[in-house]
Design an enzyme around this catalytic site. Structure first.
Site, PDB file in Angstrom:
ATOM      1  N   SER A 270     -47.854   6.209  18.627  1.00  0.00           N
ATOM      2  CA  SER A 270     -48.492   7.359  17.968  1.00  0.00           C
ATOM      3  C   SER A 270     -49.937   7.017  17.652  1.00  0.00           C
ATOM      4  O   SER A 270     -50.224   6.181  16.795  1.00  0.00           O
ATOM      5  CB  SER A 270     -47.725   7.702  16.683  1.00  0.00           C
ATOM      6  OG  SER A 270     -48.540   8.476  15.838  1.00  0.00           O
ATOM      7  N   SER A 271     -50.855   7.692  18.348  1.00  0.00           N
ATOM      8  CA  SER A 271     -52.288   7.392  18.183  1.00  0.00           C
ATOM      9  C   SER A 271     -52.736   7.619  16.744  1.00  0.00           C
ATOM     10  O   SER A 271     -53.368   6.762  16.133  1.00  0.00           O
ATOM     11  CB  SER A 271     -53.094   8.276  19.141  1.00  0.00           C
ATOM     12  OG  SER A 271     -54.461   8.156  18.891  1.00  0.00           O
ATOM     13  N   ASN A 272     -52.370   8.766  16.169  1.00  0.00           N
ATOM     14  CA  ASN A 272     -52.899   9.062  14.825  1.00  0.00           C
ATOM     15  C   ASN A 272     -52.313   8.119  13.774  1.00  0.00           C
ATOM     16  O   ASN A 272     -52.980   7.770  12.807  1.00  0.00           O
ATOM     17  CB  ASN A 272     -52.737  10.541  14.486  1.00  0.00           C
ATOM     18  CG  ASN A 272     -51.355  10.877  14.017  1.00  0.00           C
ATOM     19  OD1 ASN A 272     -51.058  10.735  12.843  1.00  0.00           O
ATOM     20  ND2 ASN A 272     -50.489  11.279  14.939  1.00  0.00           N
TER      21      ASN A 272
ATOM     22  N   CYS B  96     -50.222  21.461  21.481  1.00  0.00           N
ATOM     23  CA  CYS B  96     -50.780  21.916  20.200  1.00  0.00           C
ATOM     24  C   CYS B  96     -51.970  22.846  20.468  1.00  0.00           C
ATOM     25  O   CYS B  96     -52.828  22.532  21.303  1.00  0.00           O
ATOM     26  CB  CYS B  96     -51.243  20.708  19.379  1.00  0.00           C
ATOM     27  SG  CYS B  96     -52.065  21.231  17.861  1.00  0.00           S
TER      28      CYS B  96
ATOM     29  N   GLU C 283     -52.561  12.769  25.888  1.00  0.00           N
ATOM     30  CA  GLU C 283     -53.535  13.830  25.567  1.00  0.00           C
ATOM     31  C   GLU C 283     -54.806  13.675  26.416  1.00  0.00           C
ATOM     32  O   GLU C 283     -55.347  14.661  26.928  1.00  0.00           O
ATOM     33  CB  GLU C 283     -53.895  13.805  24.073  1.00  0.00           C
ATOM     34  CG  GLU C 283     -54.843  14.962  23.740  1.00  0.00           C
ATOM     35  CD  GLU C 283     -55.359  14.951  22.317  1.00  0.00           C
ATOM     36  OE1 GLU C 283     -54.634  14.472  21.412  1.00  0.00           O
ATOM     37  OE2 GLU C 283     -56.487  15.426  22.112  1.00  0.00           O
TER      38      GLU C 283
ATOM     39  N   CYS D 251     -58.735  16.656  14.931  1.00  0.00           N
ATOM     40  CA  CYS D 251     -58.138  17.816  14.270  1.00  0.00           C
ATOM     41  C   CYS D 251     -58.076  17.652  12.758  1.00  0.00           C
ATOM     42  O   CYS D 251     -58.259  16.557  12.223  1.00  0.00           O
ATOM     43  CB  CYS D 251     -56.743  18.074  14.836  1.00  0.00           C
ATOM     44  SG  CYS D 251     -55.540  16.877  14.255  1.00  0.00           S
TER      45      CYS D 251
END
Ligand code: SF4
Length: 316
Positions: free
Chosen positions: A228-230, A101, A131, A200
């Site tokens: 999924s972290s978010n 990204c 990440e 973000c």
């Protein structure tokens, strides 16, 4: 039989962000351009449904470059990769496309800029997340120190307290990160902190929408994968904002209807890597059991779009 009425607050924005949308398009365009199979290093985005769909189109998911043959293209996932990975792909002459990204790349560039003037980096992130591994892997060993909690801040040893800067994972909890950054500032008053943390826009907006609906609801369902972290942060944000029954679900089949009972109001959202088709599936499951009134709670409008790399826009 009359169904019980249910007020369903639907968070907006929810689901796919610009970085996820771009990463999926990159894999699809790579398959179109070079034919199947196209290798993808790590899950392109953390969502089982998305990965399964791409696998059916001809993507092969592997964890390391060593698992990719020399004669097939490889795509790097949206989370970013350590510098050593594209270097190895170059050395092997692999066709490689980077789906990192652009907002993660921005953090990589920030880290390199601080490093070039002698600052050591402190990264707020989760150990082992791709990440974090990718961002820390932009610089030599020891140049980036990871902190996960406020307690970690007291434990770390730095080279020079006057030459420090902070970077963060993009998908963290806005509130938890603010607490960790405040602890860093207290311990290292000269530390350089970005004007806005690196979290973000998509993470920030999805958390804000959850905060807006959490006080109104008895249960919150977050569509997303366990890695999924978010998505996981959305569950935590929902609980912290007053909705104790906040659950991460991958599909409608994961909903425990007995435990849910007959609430008068619930909330639904989706992490940045969860497709809207899964939200629709959950809404249909609720409609089958309740007389549902949907109320969209929109706290931000997103119109960001990222371009795919040039190489994919040119025919093979
Ligand atoms: S969640 Fe944020 S950083 Fe991650 S892919 Fe989406 S826009 Fe990029």
């Amino acid at each position: 039989m009359t169904r019980p009425s249910l007020h369903l607050y639907l968070a907006a924005p929810r689901g796919f962000c610009a970085g996820v949308d771009r990463a999926i398009r990159i894999v699809e365009m790579a398959i179109e351009k070079w034919g199947a199979p196209v290798y993808v290093r790590h899950e392109i985005v953390h969502n089982k449904y998305v990965v399964d769909e791409l696998r059916a189109k001809g993507a092969v998911f592997v964890e390391e470059l060593d698992d990719c043959p020399d004669d097939r293209p490889v795509v790097f996932s949206a989370h970013g990769v350590p510098k050593a990975v594209p270097a190895e792909a170059e050395r092997r002459n692999l066709i490689h496309v980077d789906a990192t990204c652009p907002l993660v790349t921005k953090v990589h560039n920030e880290a390199a800029r601080h490093n070039s003037v002698g600052r050591q980096l402190i990264m707020v992130g989760h150990a082992g997340h791709p990440e974090t591994l990718g961002t820390m892997g932009q610089l030599p060993e020891g140049e980036v120190i990871l902190v996960e909690t406020e307690a970690d801040v007291a434990r770390i040893t730095v080279r020079d307290p006057s030459q420090l800067a902070v970077i963060t994972q993009t998908t963290l909890s806005v509130d938890d990160t603010a607490g960790i950054v405040a602890a860093l500032r207290r311990r290292f008053p000269e530390i350089m902190v970005p004007a806005h943390e690196d979290i973000c826009y998509a993470t920030t907006n999805r958390q804000a929408a959850v905060k807006a609906i959490a006080p109104k609801i008895a249960a919150l369902f977050v569509l997303g994968s366990p890695n999924s972290s978010n998505s996981r942060r959305l569950v935590e944000v929902g609980r912290a904002a007053g909705c104790d029954y906040a659950q991460l679900v991958q599909r409608a089949a994961d909903i425990d209807w007995r435990a849910l009972g007959t609430p008068s109001a619930i909330g639904v959202t989706a992490g940045a890597s969860a497709p809207e088709v899964l939200v629709e599936e959950v809404l249909d499951a609720f409609r089958a059991r309740f007389d549902v009134t949907v109320d969209i709670v929109e706290t931000a409008v997103e119109d960001i779009e990222f371009k795919v790399p040039r190489a994919l826009r040119i025919p093979a």
